[in-house]
Design an enzyme around this catalytic site. Structure first.
Site, short mmCIF file in Angstrom:
data_model
loop_
_atom_site.label_atom_id
_atom_site.label_comp_id
_atom_site.label_asym_id
_atom_site.label_seq_id
_atom_site.Cartn_x
_atom_site.Cartn_y
_atom_site.Cartn_z
N ASN A 14 0.68 -1.39 0.41
CA ASN A 14 0.32 0.26 0.08
C ASN A 14 1.34 1.41 0.02
OD1 ASN A 14 0.82 -0.12 2.86
ND2 ASN A 14 -0.90 0.67 3.43
N LYS A 37 12.72 -6.64 0.59
CA LYS A 37 11.32 -7.93 -0.67
C LYS A 37 10.41 -7.46 -0.81
CE LYS A 37 8.48 -10.23 0.57
NZ LYS A 37 8.18 -10.31 -0.25
N PRO A 38 10.00 -6.63 -1.48
CA PRO A 38 8.93 -6.01 -1.52
C PRO A 38 7.78 -6.99 -1.86
CG PRO A 38 9.65 -6.17 -3.21
CD PRO A 38 10.84 -7.05 -2.49
N SER A 40 4.62 -9.13 -3.44
CA SER A 40 4.90 -9.51 -4.64
C SER A 40 3.50 -8.75 -5.61
CB SER A 40 4.08 -11.42 -4.42
OG SER A 40 4.78 -11.83 -4.20
N SER A 89 0.69 -7.49 8.30
CA SER A 89 -0.01 -7.39 9.12
C SER A 89 0.04 -8.44 10.84
CB SER A 89 -0.86 -8.91 8.72
OG SER A 89 -0.62 -10.25 8.75
N GLU A 110 5.66 -2.30 12.44
CA GLU A 110 4.51 -1.10 12.21
C GLU A 110 3.20 -2.63 11.56
OE1 GLU A 110 2.01 2.30 9.91
OE2 GLU A 110 4.12 2.14 9.61
N CYS A 144 -2.72 2.21 6.66
CA CYS A 144 -1.82 1.24 8.30
C CYS A 144 -3.29 2.22 9.28
CB CYS A 144 -0.79 1.42 8.25
SG CYS A 144 0.13 0.39 7.76
#
Length: 291
Positions: A14, A37-38, A40, A89, A110, A144
């Site tokens: 996001n 690691k972004p 997917s 999450s 976070e 968030c």
């Protein structure tokens, strides 16, 4: 400051640029290397960050992007990095915290938010209605710190409802990059299904729909109208689970002590919001809320 070594980062879809960019800047300035690691769904945004860092003169290999499924790449990253930064999450955050604890490496996270907004009896109702429309529906609620619960004092509930509904109904929903669009699309079919599930569950348990409440495939495959739910109770999914969509559940309260207790009754404690003209009330409430 002593560098820890290699900082691993797992970033969400996001905010796929500014979250890893700001975390990476801090890690590099402290003398670390970074492996990102972004999500997917947004790997090319991470590659853009790598290209910009290289163009700015960052020495080769200090910043690496490793795309792939979290279930495959995540465990390898946790097993090899010296510090882990995770945004995502709460459920995944708990698992990662345990893995980092087993290795005795640092971990920063976070996680999820079921963020509450309190509209007190002395609030500026126009300001509250306008602010909450932005706080609930910006980014289609996929932020968030999006407001996912609104508690309104009984004395101003009727007036707030009228103005908030008018403000929400005036929002323009659509897709594209035009500035005349106020609320955009959800990110995926899975996210749309989650929003539908929460709204349908609330309706089935007696909640009213004051605005929105339906998908808009005519505007985009994952578009969902900015939605206001009234009469929300703690038994409804929308009151206790993270929705991450353009849904504003409303609940009336009688006393400030009561509303603080209700706002604290969640496992998601990220952000909170107050609307009041009395600064002392805001400070007292900020101390009382567990966020």
């Amino acid at each position: 400051h002593v560098p820890v070594g290699v900082v691993g980062m797992i970033s969400p879809w996001n905010y796929p640029f500014n979250l890893p960019a700001t975390d990476t800047a801090q890690a590099l300035l402290a003398g670390n290397a970074v492996v990102l690691k972004p999500d997917s769904q947004t790997p090319f945004t991470a590659r853009l960050l790598a290209d910009l860092l290289a163009e700015a003169g960052l020495p080769s290999d200090l910043f690496q992007v490793v795309p792939g499924a979290g279930t495959r790449v995540g465990p390898v990253l946790v097993e090899t990095c010296d510090f882990l930064m995770f945004t995502g999450s709460t459920a995944v955050g708990r698992e990662l915290a345990q893995q980092c604890g087993a290795r005795l490496i640092g971990f920063s996270a976070e996680l999820g938010g079921k963020n509450a907004a309190l509209v007190l009896a002395d609030a500026d109702i126009n300001a509250a209605a306008s602010g909450l429309a932005r706080g609930c529906f910006a980014g289609a609620g996929q932020v968030c710190v999006s407001i996912e619960r609104i508690y309104v004092a009984n004395e101003v509930y009727a007036e707030f409802l009228t103005r908030f509904a008018a403000r929400t109904r005036s929002l323009r929903l659509g897709t594209g990059h035009d500035w005349d669009i106020d609320v955009g699309s959800l990110v995926s079919a899975a996210q749309l299904d989650n929003v539908r599930r929460h709204v349908d569950d609330a309706r089935a348990q007696g909640a009213g729909v004051l605005a929105g409440g339906r998908a808009r495939p005519d505007l985009g495959p994952y578009c969902y109208e900015p939605t206001i739910l009234t009469g929300v109770t703690s038994e409804m999914k929308v009151a206790v689970e993270e929705t991450f969509g353009p849904v504003a559940p409303l609940t009336v309260f009688e006393t400030e002590e009561e509303v603080v207790e209700r706002a604290n009754a969640t496992e998601f404690a990220l952000a909170s919001y107050f609307f009041s003209k009395d600064v002392s009330k805001i400070f007292r409430g900020a101390e009382a809320l567990e966020y």
